[in-house]
Design a protein around this motif. Sequence first.
Motif, PDB file in Angstrom:
ATOM      1  N   GLU A 241      37.002  35.487  46.018  1.00 50.46           N
ATOM      2  CA  GLU A 241      37.632  36.652  45.398  1.00 50.46           C
ATOM      3  C   GLU A 241      38.365  37.394  46.130  1.00 50.46           C
ATOM      4  O   GLU A 241      38.663  37.245  47.378  1.00 50.46           O
ATOM      5  N   PRO A 245      35.371  42.411  48.872  1.00 48.63           N
ATOM      6  CA  PRO A 245      34.541  43.681  48.584  1.00 48.63           C
ATOM      7  C   PRO A 245      33.756  43.959  49.699  1.00 48.63           C
ATOM      8  O   PRO A 245      33.571  43.445  50.741  1.00 48.63           O
ATOM      9  N   HIS A 333      41.536  42.804  40.262  1.00 51.31           N
ATOM     10  CA  HIS A 333      40.445  41.872  41.082  1.00 51.31           C
ATOM     11  C   HIS A 333      40.539  40.630  40.332  1.00 51.31           C
ATOM     12  O   HIS A 333      40.207  40.107  39.090  1.00 51.31           O
ATOM     13  N   ILE A 335      38.859  36.333  40.829  1.00 53.86           N
ATOM     14  CA  ILE A 335      37.622  35.658  41.011  1.00 53.86           C
ATOM     15  C   ILE A 335      37.963  34.046  40.731  1.00 53.86           C
ATOM     16  O   ILE A 335      38.529  33.792  39.634  1.00 53.86           O
ATOM     17  N   ARG A 392      41.373  37.378  36.098  1.00 47.49           N
ATOM     18  CA  ARG A 392      41.801  38.682  36.825  1.00 47.49           C
ATOM     19  C   ARG A 392      41.583  39.842  36.133  1.00 47.49           C
ATOM     20  O   ARG A 392      42.085  39.730  34.655  1.00 47.49           O
ATOM     21  N   THR A 395      39.042  45.595  37.391  1.00 49.56           N
ATOM     22  CA  THR A 395      38.035  45.850  38.429  1.00 49.56           C
ATOM     23  C   THR A 395      37.085  44.848  38.827  1.00 49.56           C
ATOM     24  O   THR A 395      37.055  43.720  37.793  1.00 49.56           O
ATOM     25  N   ARG A 396      36.367  44.512  39.770  1.00 51.03           N
ATOM     26  CA  ARG A 396      35.242  43.529  40.161  1.00 51.03           C
ATOM     27  C   ARG A 396      34.449  43.539  39.011  1.00 51.03           C
ATOM     28  O   ARG A 396      34.120  42.375  38.704  1.00 51.03           O
ATOM     29  N   GLU A 397      34.020  44.658  38.701  1.00 50.55           N
ATOM     30  CA  GLU A 397      32.809  44.314  37.653  1.00 50.55           C
ATOM     31  C   GLU A 397      33.407  43.943  36.391  1.00 50.55           C
ATOM     32  O   GLU A 397      32.742  42.997  35.800  1.00 50.55           O
ATOM     33  N   ALA A 399      35.862  41.870  36.199  1.00 51.27           N
ATOM     34  CA  ALA A 399      36.009  40.404  36.441  1.00 51.27           C
ATOM     35  C   ALA A 399      34.832  39.426  36.716  1.00 51.27           C
ATOM     36  O   ALA A 399      34.908  38.418  36.108  1.00 51.27           O
ATOM     37  N   SER A 432      26.622  40.940  42.376  1.00 46.31           N
ATOM     38  CA  SER A 432      27.199  42.183  41.713  1.00 46.31           C
ATOM     39  C   SER A 432      27.316  43.380  42.637  1.00 46.31           C
ATOM     40  O   SER A 432      28.301  44.044  42.358  1.00 46.31           O
ATOM     41  N   ALA A 434      27.752  43.027  45.853  1.00 45.88           N
ATOM     42  CA  ALA A 434      28.482  42.642  47.052  1.00 45.88           C
ATOM     43  C   ALA A 434      27.737  42.499  48.212  1.00 45.88           C
ATOM     44  O   ALA A 434      28.193  42.478  49.411  1.00 45.88           O
TER      45      ALA A 434
END
Length: 448
Positions: A241, A245, A333, A335, A392, A395-397, A399, A432, A434
């Motif tokens: 990713e 994070p 973000h 992954i 993509r 945000t990571r959440e 993603a 989740s 990180a």
Amino acid sequence: MYRRVLIANRGEIALRVIRACKEMGIESVAVFSEGDRGANYLSLADEAYCIGPAKASESYLKIANVIAAAEVGNVEAIHPGFGFLSENAHFNEICRNCQIDFIGPSPEAMASLGDKNTARELARQAGVPVVPGSDGCIAEESEAVRFAHAVGFPVLIKATAGGGGRGMRVASNDLALKSALQQARAEAEAAFGNGDVYLEKYIEHPRHVEVQVLADKHGNAIHLWERDCSTQRRHQKLIEESPSPNITEETRLKMCEAAVRMIKAANYSNAATVEFIVDGKGDFYFIEVNARIQVEHPVTELVTGVDLIKAQLRISAGEELWLKQEDIPRLGHAIECRINAEDPAKNFQPSPGKIERLVIPGGFGVRFDSHAHSGYVVPPYYDSMIGKLLVRQPTREEAIACMLRCLAELKVDGIKTTIPLHKEILSHTAFSEARIDTTFVERTFTGG
């Protein structure tokens, strides 16, 4: 720019390069083994030549056969992809002697970075932090024991010519060290034809973070930010990713700048990945340089908008870098999940065979890089990866949520895959939040 390029590889990465060449108006020449004869992606190349039997050592790793195909195909350059001959300095040198451009670094830069001991010394000279390690290769058991006692157990034994976790062992006491030395040497000799090993202080529960770099033949180099590859099993990456994070912006910038210094010090041109480990305090240490395009390069493409394969071709053809460091954005973000034909419930046993049905997910920010299709027969001779699922999102959440939705949509009937494990990992609270490191999968999941 080149007129014709040969792709000295197979499967997903071969298709990726063929597509980039087509978009750039470059004719592509594919090669294949008997194990890949009839694969659909070969029809997308302008020409395709068989270079030997299914066994990689008699085809994709057979330098004479690859060069013969290049000469028959009348190409100006060879793209090695990843794996196989991509980091073979001897092959690189032969290409140069045959007046064929190798799309990658010079043989000299590749050789200097390919040996981990030489690369560590180069890192020190460039002011890049390195893990405390032995001075050169370890020849005697007594020498290894002295080093381990000096820095303290546990220690990590690493093959100088290693990669993919082969030739690596962790030892926590004298007895384990002596046994692990023999195992690492034997494994390295079998895998790389070089049994030399060295020792490092083992950093417990580290994160694995790597920096993508582009450098031209005119002395210019930039980074394209970092990727976090901590979600891995036995040194084999499962999920990557970007951005990483839980590292500070200060650490991120220092690491990326260190990667550029390292590449400049090696007089390197083309794409490279500088790999680091990050300890619990946020300190980072150089591990190695991958002198080729990486499997996970699309993660960087998604967050920067830079096509790395096209960049490789342009740099190799002699173009000056058209991008400045300030031109490289960070767009949300990304992954990537590696989809392998393996059965996680049976200790990741390979699962070759016919894909009866392949259903590919879609939607905003979704990408699936694969040469597989319904009816494709996964051969038993090569790496088990059949595709890379990428998303993509802002945000990571988001993603993670998108990737879980895509994993549920992705259907690969007829063989076992790592899809169920990816679902477990991405659904886990520690992921989740990180709270992951390179041992997370093995500590948390059955069969890890």
